[in-house]
Design a protein around this motif. Structure first.
Motif, mmCIF file in Angstrom:
data_model
loop_
_atom_site.group_PDB
_atom_site.id
_atom_site.type_symbol
_atom_site.label_atom_id
_atom_site.label_comp_id
_atom_site.label_asym_id
_atom_site.label_seq_id
_atom_site.Cartn_x
_atom_site.Cartn_y
_atom_site.Cartn_z
ATOM 1 N N ARG A 166 -31.688 -20.547 37.848
ATOM 2 C CA ARG A 166 -33.042 -21.074 37.037
ATOM 3 C C ARG A 166 -33.813 -20.193 37.282
ATOM 4 O O ARG A 166 -35.534 -20.149 36.317
ATOM 5 N N GLY A 167 -34.096 -19.119 38.015
ATOM 6 C CA GLY A 167 -35.479 -18.533 37.912
ATOM 7 C C GLY A 167 -36.606 -18.543 38.504
ATOM 8 O O GLY A 167 -36.141 -19.966 39.359
ATOM 9 N N GLN A 168 -37.642 -18.539 38.315
ATOM 10 C CA GLN A 168 -38.909 -19.165 38.537
ATOM 11 C C GLN A 168 -39.237 -20.648 37.653
ATOM 12 O O GLN A 168 -38.808 -20.292 36.631
ATOM 13 N N ALA A 169 -39.143 -21.180 39.218
ATOM 14 C CA ALA A 169 -38.892 -22.326 38.117
ATOM 15 C C ALA A 169 -40.131 -23.951 38.354
ATOM 16 O O ALA A 169 -40.406 -24.269 39.485
ATOM 17 N N VAL A 170 -40.353 -24.592 37.637
ATOM 18 C CA VAL A 170 -41.170 -26.065 37.918
ATOM 19 C C VAL A 170 -40.573 -27.723 37.388
ATOM 20 O O VAL A 170 -40.093 -27.303 36.431
ATOM 21 N N ILE A 171 -40.686 -28.632 37.794
ATOM 22 C CA ILE A 171 -40.335 -29.430 37.843
ATOM 23 C C ILE A 171 -41.467 -30.474 37.521
ATOM 24 O O ILE A 171 -42.207 -30.036 38.539
ATOM 25 N N PHE B 269 -39.143 -26.487 33.518
ATOM 26 C CA PHE B 269 -39.409 -25.197 32.992
ATOM 27 C C PHE B 269 -37.877 -24.159 33.564
ATOM 28 O O PHE B 269 -38.738 -23.651 35.075
ATOM 29 N N TRP B 270 -37.135 -23.265 33.370
ATOM 30 C CA TRP B 270 -36.972 -22.593 34.252
ATOM 31 C C TRP B 270 -37.185 -21.165 33.419
ATOM 32 O O TRP B 270 -38.217 -21.082 32.339
ATOM 33 N N THR C 150 -36.387 -15.170 34.134
ATOM 34 C CA THR C 150 -35.551 -14.632 35.412
ATOM 35 C C THR C 150 -34.557 -15.550 36.142
ATOM 36 O O THR C 150 -34.351 -16.197 35.165
ATOM 37 N N GLY C 151 -33.629 -15.427 37.204
ATOM 38 C CA GLY C 151 -32.595 -15.300 37.033
ATOM 39 C C GLY C 151 -31.288 -15.107 36.078
ATOM 40 O O GLY C 151 -31.596 -14.493 35.860
#
Ligand SMILES: [Zn+2]
Length: 426
Positions: free
Chosen positions: A354-359, A370-371, A396-397
Motif C-alpha cells: 500500500r506504500g505510505q498509508a494513512v487510516i 489512503f494509500w 509508493t508501494g
C-alpha cells in the motif's frame, strides 16, 4: 391506573401477525365507523385474542355490566376476536379520547421506496398498507404508483403497532453501505443479524439505526434480516424477520500489468502479512461518531478516476483473484490529500503493498484509508478535521503510476466511498 399507558404484550403481537390481514381489514372498518361516530367521546374497540369482558373493562376503566348494556351482549362469556364493542361513556379523564381521524393521504411512490419504508414513515404497518390499497401479499410498489396512506395506527385502541423496520437504500447493492432503522412505541433493546453479521444499534431521538457493509462478493439475492426486539419497560420480546434484497454492483474486470521491478510485491506471504496488519486496524471500533453529514472528497479540484471501486482484478493475465477495495484517482505526485471527514488517525506508516498509508477512524465502525502517498503529514492519535491535509499523493508501494487510492470500511467490510459523498448516514 394510567389508562393512556398501554403495556404491549409481544406474545399477542405474534398472534396478531398470524391474523395480519384480517385485523388490517378490521382496522379499516373500525376507522370508518369511528369517523362516523356522532359523539367524540365514544370509542370502538376491536376484541383481541386473549381478551375478556373483564380485561376490556379494566383497560378502559369501566365495568363488565356497562359493556354488556352498551353492546346488548346476551352472554358475557361469549365474545369473539374481531368483534367490535362500543366502550361506554367514560368516567371523567379515564378513557383515552380517540383522536380526530384525519383524512387519508395519497402518496405517490418514489424510486427506491418500499412498503416497509412507507409504513415506517407514516406510522402504519405493511399489512395495513397492503389492505387499504388492495395489494396482494407479495405485491411490491413501483415508482409513480399512488398509495392511500391511512391515519397513523397508533391512534386507535386495540391495535398495538409492531416496531417498524426500514432499510436504506432498498434494495441493497453489492459494495454499498446500508442503514437499518427501527422505531418502536417506547425504548427498545435490539439484537440484529444480517448477512451473518451482528448489527450494532445506536439510539438517537427514539429511533435506532445500525450500519451494514454489503460485501462486493455477496451473491445477489434475498437475505433475511433477523431482529430480536425487547420492549425495555415490560421485558416482552418478539423476533421479527424482514427480507432484504441485494442486487448486482455492476463491476467490471480489469487486468493489471505489474512492472518487473515490483513483481516481488505480489508475494502471497507478504500480501497476507500486510493484509493482517491493515485489517487489525480496520477491525477496531471506537464509540464516538465523528462523522456528520456528507463526506467530502480527498482531493480538491477536478477528479479523474483511474480505477473504480469494486473492479474485479487479475494480475499479469492471471485468474481474477481479488477486487478493488477502494476508488482510485489519477493525480500528480505531491497533490495534497484531504481528510474527507473528521476522524482520528489510526495508522500512519509505510507499507510494502500500500506504500505510505494513512487510516482515519471516523467512529462507530466507519474508517477510511489512503494509500500510495509520497508523504505523510499526520501521526497516530491525532484528530484531523474535514478538509485538513493528511499527506501528499504519490506512487509508493504496488502502484503503476501516481494515484490516490481511497477506501472506506464499515465494520471492516470494504464499501464504496463515493456513496458516502452522496448519501448521509444514518
Ligand atoms: Zn486502488
Amino acid at each position: 391506573m394510567a389508562v393512556g399507558k398501554r403495556t404491549f404484550a409481544f406474545a399477542r403481537f405474534l398472534r396478531l401477525a398470524a391474523l395480519g390481514l384480517a385485523l388490517a381489514l378490521l382496522y379499516v372498518l373500525t376507522a370508518v365507523v369511528v369517523a362516523q361516530e356522532p359523539t367524540p367521546e365514544a370509542t370502538l374497540y376491536v376484541v383481541q385474542p386473549g381478551d375478556t369482558l373483564f380485561s376490556i373493562a379494566q383497560r378502559f376503566d369501566t365495568t363488565v355490566e356497562a359493556l354488556v348494556a352498551a353492546n346488548s351482549i346476551a352472554d358475557p362469556s361469549l365474545i369473539r376476536v374481531g368483534q367490535k364493542l362500543v366502550i361506554p361513556s367514560p368516567l371523567p379523564e379515564s378513557v383515552p379520547a380517540v383522536e380526530q381521524v384525519s383524512q387519508s393521504r395519497i402518496h405517490p411512490v418514489r424510486a427506491g421506496e418500499t412498503l416497509p419504508f412507507l409504513a415506517f414513515r407514516y406510522g402504519a404497518t405493511v399489512w395495513v398498507l397492503r389492505a387499504v390499497n388492495e395489494l396482494g401479499p407479495l405485491a411490491e410498489v413501483r415508482p409513480g404508483q399512488l398509495l392511500e396512506i391511512p391515519p397513523p395506527i397508533a391512534e386507535h385502541p386495540g391495535v398495538p403497532p409492531l416496531p417498524t423496520i426500514m432499510t436504506q437504500p432498498a434494495p441493497g447493492v453489492q459494495g454499498q453501505t446500508m442503514v437499518v432503522k427501527v422505531r418502536g412505541i417506547g425504548p427498545l433493546q435490539l439484537e440484529g443479524l444480517l448477512l451473518d453479521r451482528d448489527l450494532w444499534f445506536i439510539e438517537e431521538g427514539g429511533e435506532y439505526w445500525a450500519l451494514v457493509g454489503i460485501g462486493v462478493l455477496t451473491a445477489p439475492g434475498s437475505y433475511s434480516l433477523t431482529l430480536r426486539v425487547t420492549e425495555a419497560e415490560s421485558g416482552d420480546r418478539i423476533t421479527m424477520q424482514e427480507p432484504v434484497t441485494v442486487t448486482e454492483g455492476g463491476f467490471t474486470t480489469y487486468n493489471i500489468v505489474v512492472p518487473a521491478d515490483r513483481q516481488s510485491l505480489l508475494d502471497p506471504a507478504l500480501v497476507r502479512a500486510e493484509q493482517a496488519r491493515v485489517n487489525a486496524v480496520f477491525a477496531q471500533v471506537s464509540h464516538t461518531r465523528q462523522w456528520n453529514g456528507l463526506f467530502g472528497y480527498p482531493l480538491a479540484g477536478e477528479l479523474v478516476t483511474s480505477s473504480p471501486f469494486g473492479q474485479r482484478r487479475s494480475y499479469n493475465g492471471g485468474p481474477v483473484s481479488s477486487y478493488h477495495a477502494g476508488h482510485d484517482y489519477k493525480v500528480d505526485e505531491g497533490t495534497p490529500v484531504l481528510a474527507p471527514m473528521t476522524g482520528t488517525v489510526a495508522l500512519a506508516e509505510p507499507l510494502q503493498v500500500r506504500g505510505q498509508a494513512v487510516i482515519l477512524d471516523h467512529g462507530l465502525g466507519v474508517m477510511s484509508g489512503f494509500w500510495h502517498l509520497s508523504q505523510i503529514d499526520v501521526q497516530v492519535g491525532q484528530v484531523v478535521g474535514k478538509g485538513q491535509v493528511i499527506g501528499l499523493a504519490g506512487n509508493t508501494g504496488l502502484s503503476t503510476g501516481p494515484h490516490l487510492h481511497w477506501e472506506m470500511r464499515v465494520f471492516g467490510v470494504p464499501v464504496n466511498p463515493l456513496q458516502w459523498t452522496q448519501q448521509e448516514f444514518p
